[in-house]
Enzyme design. Structure first.
Site, PDB file in Angstrom:
ATOM      1  N   LYS A   1      -9.843 -24.344   1.993  1.00 48.94           N
ATOM      2  CA  LYS A   1      -9.749 -23.883   3.386  1.00 48.94           C
ATOM      3  C   LYS A   1      -8.813 -22.674   3.386  1.00 48.94           C
ATOM      4  CE  LYS A   1      -8.207 -25.867   7.835  1.00 48.94           C
ATOM      5  NZ  LYS A   1      -8.959 -24.962   8.703  1.00 48.94           N
ATOM      6  N   SER A   2      -9.102 -21.701   4.242  1.00 49.41           N
ATOM      7  CA  SER A   2      -8.337 -20.450   4.237  1.00 49.41           C
ATOM      8  C   SER A   2      -6.848 -20.686   4.464  1.00 49.41           C
ATOM      9  CB  SER A   2      -8.838 -19.510   5.326  1.00 49.41           C
ATOM     10  OG  SER A   2     -10.212 -19.281   5.161  1.00 49.41           O
TER      11      SER A   2
ATOM     12  N   GLY B   1      -8.945 -23.358  14.445  1.00 51.76           N
ATOM     13  CA  GLY B   1      -7.850 -22.413  14.667  1.00 51.76           C
ATOM     14  C   GLY B   1      -7.136 -22.031  13.382  1.00 51.76           C
ATOM     15  N   LEU B   2      -7.870 -22.110  12.246  1.00 48.57           N
ATOM     16  CA  LEU B   2      -7.326 -21.684  10.958  1.00 48.57           C
ATOM     17  C   LEU B   2      -5.992 -22.363  10.633  1.00 48.57           C
ATOM     18  CD1 LEU B   2      -8.279 -17.935  11.357  1.00 48.57           C
ATOM     19  CD2 LEU B   2      -9.298 -19.496   9.700  1.00 48.57           C
TER      20      LEU B   2
ATOM     21  N   CYS C   1     -12.073 -13.220  10.942  1.00 49.99           N
ATOM     22  CA  CYS C   1     -11.029 -13.655  11.874  1.00 49.99           C
ATOM     23  C   CYS C   1     -10.612 -12.470  12.747  1.00 49.99           C
ATOM     24  CB  CYS C   1      -9.851 -14.187  11.093  1.00 49.99           C
ATOM     25  SG  CYS C   1      -9.131 -12.893  10.117  1.00 49.99           S
TER      26      CYS C   1
ATOM     27  N   ASN D   1     -20.324 -16.516   7.652  1.00 51.81           N
ATOM     28  CA  ASN D   1     -19.385 -17.357   8.373  1.00 51.81           C
ATOM     29  C   ASN D   1     -20.150 -18.016   9.528  1.00 51.81           C
ATOM     30  OD1 ASN D   1     -16.936 -18.363   9.560  1.00 51.81           O
ATOM     31  ND2 ASN D   1     -15.873 -16.683   8.566  1.00 51.81           N
TER      32      ASN D   1
ATOM     33  N   GLY E   1     -24.825 -21.405   5.077  1.00 53.91           N
ATOM     34  CA  GLY E   1     -25.227 -21.569   6.478  1.00 53.91           C
ATOM     35  C   GLY E   1     -26.409 -22.510   6.591  1.00 53.91           C
ATOM     36  N   GLY E   2     -26.161 -23.719   7.027  1.00 54.42           N
ATOM     37  CA  GLY E   2     -27.234 -24.661   7.325  1.00 54.42           C
ATOM     38  C   GLY E   2     -27.941 -25.270   6.132  1.00 54.42           C
TER      39      GLY E   2
END
Lengths: 255, 302
Positions: B45-46, B72-73, B129, B191, B244-245
């Site tokens: 995770k970032s 919210g990062l 972001c 993203n 994505g998906g």
């Protein structure tokens, strides 16, 4: 995996159970929910938190006042609204013919729900309900309930472990179910193991998504919302059990 | 699994499934778990320069068609994350991609430099972001800003890096090319896409932040088009992690045909048990049936 948006519910009954805990009965039912599972309770514009189910038909939650969100929940009156989604997580599995329920503080709430289920399945349950003092004790379960307080202001003076030792000295239990402060649950599990009983415990962590995505509620490599919150003896060898939780930013905080 | 090996820059992957960033957190234990569960590579995770608590709940909503999130990062900050990435690199037997995020061009360079101390195999840069210096506009909203981020990271580290781009633009190919020109070694696309759920009884948005990012099945067609556009723009040599998906082997096959070298798997980790292994065995089955021996043979016929 349960896919859903929050549903609106109305408080049908708000009962103050002791000096810090309020039990809310809602006007909705989650008939498939089992003890040990939780819902995400949302107050729009404010916050949303996981709460263990204290009943499913109708939905009941027992809320201990700890911070701004729980205070606001405890302040809800009959007719007040809150939104819930769930049930989430893996709940208790009823196993054996004779079971022991050991709760600390408002951790006793899901065990009362379990006692009701045990009664329906004709399983004999005995409960130990512990707290620091009389003003923090929860109401009894629908089975035989022993009370303990650290200061001796009600029930047996001492912690739940002493009461548990006393019961095991006289009788045998197939499974011990526990919910409460983490170190207490660790001690209960170790004692149950010594007595050759099975054990299921209910873990609590700071949760964000509640559905296994964000990883915030991790305990080692287990996710409390997704793999739990009910765990067994494997927790005793988990590197973070009884040691670490993660705060809102994900910092490790010692327990 | 035979025939599923792929390569991203210098990283050799045993299979093309990559745990996407933001799923299962900043914590080494969970990255190692995803590797054990079969992922070909794992992304953290970032993390940002300073710790972030993120938004209040609800931060995530899941419906059959889509997942919507605005966490919210939240992250413990790069200082604490260095230890987690180090532990993941030691413990996971697959490449570890460290995702970073910042709110100014300068800070992207700083976080990239710090996280490099943990020696991840690759860095992924979340350029979707908001830029606090541009009224909250995403860095990846225009080629110039995205390239400036890529340049800052390129100057700060020797570790290969991938730019993760937002689909909420009309010209994702052009933006990807600008990133590559500025030094990006790979592209991660996409993203989440901006979205919102409303609760009619509450007369509010469901997410505390009101808006969030859409992922899950609804995102697949958007991701396929973005990856296709990027491949056309950057040519055959730049690796693309198509995200994505994706929740099945056929989703992954389609993504690779559209131009991806590897596939990110995010929301599907909760939609499906053993998703990494499941996706790989379904890919193998399709390839066997159709006589494909290697992933690079999976191409669209134009």
């Amino acid at each position: 995996m349960i896919l859903m948006l929050p549903q609106v519910a109305t408080v049908a009954k708000a009962e103050k159970e002791n000096s810090t805990v309020t039990t809310l009965t809602l006007n909705i039912s989650l008939p498939r929910a089992i003890p040990g599972q939780f819902v995400m309770a949302w107050l729009p514009g404010f916050d949303e938190k996981p709460l263990s189910l204290a009943g499913a038909s109708p939905v009941k939650i027992s809320v201990g006042e700890r911070g701004p969100f729980s205070s606001r929940l405890c302040g809800l009156k009959k007719g007040g609204k809150l939104w819930v989604r769930g049930p989430y997580g893996r709940g208790f599995e009823l196993e054996g013919k004779k079971i022991l329920l050991v709760g600390g503080g408002y951790g006793f709430a899901p065990l009362r729900f379990l006692a009701d289920q045990a009664r329906k399945k004709k399983i004999t349950a005995t409960a130990i309900c512990g707290a620091r003092s009389k003003s923090l004790l929860m109401a009894p379960a629908s089975c035989k309930t022993l009370f303990t307080t650290d200061d001796g202001s009600a029930g047996i003076k001492g912690n739940v472990l002493a009461a548990m030792e006393g019961l095991f000295a006289r009788e045998k239990f197939d499974t011990v179910y526990t919910c409460g402060p983490e170190r207490m649950m660790g001690s209960v599990a170790r004692l149950a193991k010594k007595k050759k009983a099975d054990c299921q415990l209910l873990l609590e962590r700071y949760m964000k998504c509640g559905i296994g995505v964000c990883g915030h509620c991790a305990c080692g490599d287990r996710l409390v919302c997704f793999d739990g919150p009910r765990f067994g003896y494997e927790m005793l060898s988990n590197p973070e059990f009884e040691r670490v939780w993660r705060d809102k930013a994900g910092h490790k905080v010692p327990i | 699994m035979m025939g599923l090996e792929t390569q991203l820059c210098k990283m050799k992957l045993r299979n093309p499934t990559v745990l996407a960033s933001g799923i299962r957190g900043n914590n080494a234990h969970l990255l190692i778990r995803a590797a054990k569960e079969g992922a070909g590579a794992v992304t953290s995770k970032s993390c940002s320069l300073a710790p972030r608590e993120g938004h209040n709940n609800p931060t995530m909503i899941n419906t059959p068609e889509a997942m919507l999130n605005a966490i919210g990062l939240s992250n413990p900050g790069v200082e604490e994350e260095i230890g987690e990435i180090r532990a993941a690199v030691m413990g996971a037997k697959v490449p570890v991609i460290a995702s970073i995020v910042a709110f100014s061009i300068e800070d992207f360079g700083k976080v990239a430099e710090r996280i490099s101390e943990a020696a991840p195999h690759m860095i992924e840069v979340d350029a979707a972001c908001p830029n606090t210096h541009r009224e909250g506009r995403m860095f990846s909203a225009c080629a110039q800003d995205a390239a400036a981020v890529a340049k800052a990271v390129e100057e700060a580290t020797n570790i290969p890096f991938s730019m993760k781009l937002s689909p909420d633009v009309p010209n994702i190919g052009e933006i990807a090319q600008a990133c590559v020109d500025a030094g990006a070694d790979a592209i991660t696309a996409i993203n989440t896409m901006g979205g919102m759920y409303v609760d009619a009884y509450a007369r509010r948005a469901v997410l505390h932040n009101w808006f969030g990012g859409v992922s899950g099945p609804a995102l697949k067609p958007v991701a396929l088009k973005a990856v296709y556009n990027i491949r056309k723009a950057v040519g055959p040599k730049i690796p693309i992690i198509g995200t994505g998906g994706i929740s099945t082997g056929m989703d992954a096959i389609e993504m690779i045909m559209a131009g991806a070298n590897a596939v990110g798997i995010g929301s599907a980790v909760v939609l499906r048990k053993n998703v990494f292994k499941g996706v790989c065995s379904e890919m193998s089955a399709f390839m066997k049936e159709k006589g494909y021996k290697r992933l690079y043979e999976l191409k669209l016929e134009e």
